[in-house]
Design a protein around this motif. Structure first.
Motif, PDB file in Angstrom:
ATOM      1  N   ARG A  86      49.153   6.562  -5.277  1.00  0.00           N
ATOM      2  CA  ARG A  86      50.413   6.172  -5.903  1.00  0.00           C
ATOM      3  C   ARG A  86      50.950   4.892  -5.274  1.00  0.00           C
ATOM      4  O   ARG A  86      50.514   4.462  -4.202  1.00  0.00           O
ATOM      5  CB  ARG A  86      51.435   7.313  -5.761  1.00  0.00           C
ATOM      6  N   ARG A  87      51.935   4.301  -5.933  1.00  0.00           N
ATOM      7  CA  ARG A  87      52.543   3.086  -5.384  1.00  0.00           C
ATOM      8  C   ARG A  87      53.286   3.363  -4.087  1.00  0.00           C
ATOM      9  O   ARG A  87      53.443   2.482  -3.252  1.00  0.00           O
ATOM     10  CB  ARG A  87      53.492   2.492  -6.419  1.00  0.00           C
ATOM     11  N   SER A  88      53.732   4.594  -3.938  1.00  0.00           N
ATOM     12  CA  SER A  88      54.439   4.955  -2.707  1.00  0.00           C
ATOM     13  C   SER A  88      53.493   5.129  -1.530  1.00  0.00           C
ATOM     14  O   SER A  88      53.940   5.263  -0.397  1.00  0.00           O
ATOM     15  CB  SER A  88      55.232   6.245  -2.921  1.00  0.00           C
TER      16      SER A  88
ATOM     17  N   ARG B 124      51.374   7.700  -1.353  1.00  0.00           N
ATOM     18  CA  ARG B 124      50.950   9.102  -1.333  1.00  0.00           C
ATOM     19  C   ARG B 124      49.761   9.293  -2.258  1.00  0.00           C
ATOM     20  O   ARG B 124      49.760   8.818  -3.394  1.00  0.00           O
ATOM     21  CB  ARG B 124      52.104  10.010  -1.759  1.00  0.00           C
TER      22      ARG B 124
END
Length: 358
Positions: free
Chosen positions: A237-239, A241
């Motif tokens: 993910r972009r985060s 995670r």
């Protein structure tokens, strides 16, 4: 009743994998397929191509080792990388792609998606390992472009040339750049390892891991219901995670892979834990096999069960801590919690004999 957190996670991961296969909403700009000699990643690449054609996306095939007539699915453009420098190859590919967007983003319905398929990253990783990240990143000119590349993990790199000894090797670079990694496994071999773990046995090895001279691919016989491939999905993910899940992709019949869009069947995707042959409980395997094949019952020379009389006698036993919960216990008020013991006739005879010996 509301679904449990585990059910929500499994449903979310399944939808995420379907979204990745359909190239929806930029789920993954760069998807890396890692396969072995035991199980090719070709079926998963074909599934991407089938779904892309159904969505009317443009497929550009970049060939390092595949002939045009050997491509088993319909493509729009074919680019051969043989005998070309890295700069000329990039120039030929970029000429077929739409220019980078300069104005406000358009609606997704009005944008034609492009799928770049690289058949083999081995040549690129061996000859241009120091330019690997720059070349692959330069192909993603806009959000409507997705890159799908295959890396064969069993094939050793011929040249590991780098500008510095501290530079990462090409597999590490590829796994770092990829926004989604699909690792392919053979379904019969996964089931064989699962059966060995259930019986606390050493897991079998296949192919090159066997360490036998001349053995490249392990012999495996597919039984009924073992069709399909196992895919380990890791989506970043972009985060930062990551989402990791295992799936079984059941491929459609061969006649469904025609170039006509009408009647094209897609692969069925189910979670590995939900597959009846991989179920953790023996009852699930028995129900799937009908006669419970593959599960051996424990055979002993004695009976581990209890008879009806033994069960009734066990239920009639009152243990001391149960007796202490009564009003004062059996010994009267104030004696609750004291361990009660009534000496039997046999114990009394033994006690008298011990006194005589003393």
């Amino acid at each position: 009743m509301a679904p449990s957190p585990i059910q929500q996670r499994r449903t979310h991961n399944t939808l995420l994998f379907q979204k990745l296969l359909n190239l929806r909403d930029g789920a993954s700009p760069f998807t890396l397929v890692m396969d072995t000699l035991e199980q090719s990643g070709g079926p998963i690449v074909r599934e991407f191509a089938r779904r892309a054609k159904m969505l009317r996306s443009k497929i550009i095939f970049i060939s390092f080792s595949t002939l045009r007539k050997k491509v088993s699915y319909e493509i729009d453009l074919f680019v051969s990388a043989r005998g070309k420098s890295l700069a000329n190859l990039r120039k030929d590919i970029v000429a077929l792609l739409p220019p980078p967007p300069t104005g406000p983003p358009l609606s997704s319905a009005n944008v034609t998606k492009h799928l770049l398929i690289i058949d083999n990253l081995h040549t690129l990783a061996s000859a241009h390992s120091q330019h690997l990240s720059t070349f692959l990143s330069s192909l993603l000119l806009g959000p409507q472009i997705s890159l799908l590349a295959t890396y064969h993990t069993d094939i050793p790199l011929s040249v590991l040339s780098s500008t510095t000894p501290y530079a990462p090797d090409p597999p590490t670079t590829l796994t770092y750049l990829a926004t989604a990694i699909l690792t392919i496994y053979s379904f019969p071999q996964v089931l064989a390892r699962k059966r060995a773990r259930d019986k606390s046995l050493q897991e079998p090895v296949f192919g090159l891991q066997e360490g036998r001279e001349g053995v490249l691919v392990g012999l495996s016989r597919k039984k009924e219901g073992e069709d399909g491939v196992v895919v380990n999905m890791e989506v970043r993910r972009r985060s930062g995670r990551g989402v990791v899940e295992n799936f079984v992709v059941i491929l459609p019949p061969a006649r469904s892979s025609s170039s006509s869009l009408k009647g094209v069947a897609l692969s069925d995707v189910i979670l590995l834990d939900d597959h009846p042959l991989f179920s953790s409980t023996p009852s699930g395997l028995g129900a799937a096999g009908g006669s419970g094949q593959g599960e051996e019952e424990v055979e002993t020379t004695f009976n581990l069960g209890l008879t009806e009389k033994q069960k009734r006698d066990r239920e009639g036993v009152v243990l001391p801590y149960f007796d202490a919960q009564r009003e004062g216990g059996a010994a009267g008020p104030g004696e609750g919690g004291r361990i009660l013991y009534d000496m039997g006739a046999e114990d009394r005879e033994d006690f008298d004999d011990e006194e005589d010996e003393i």
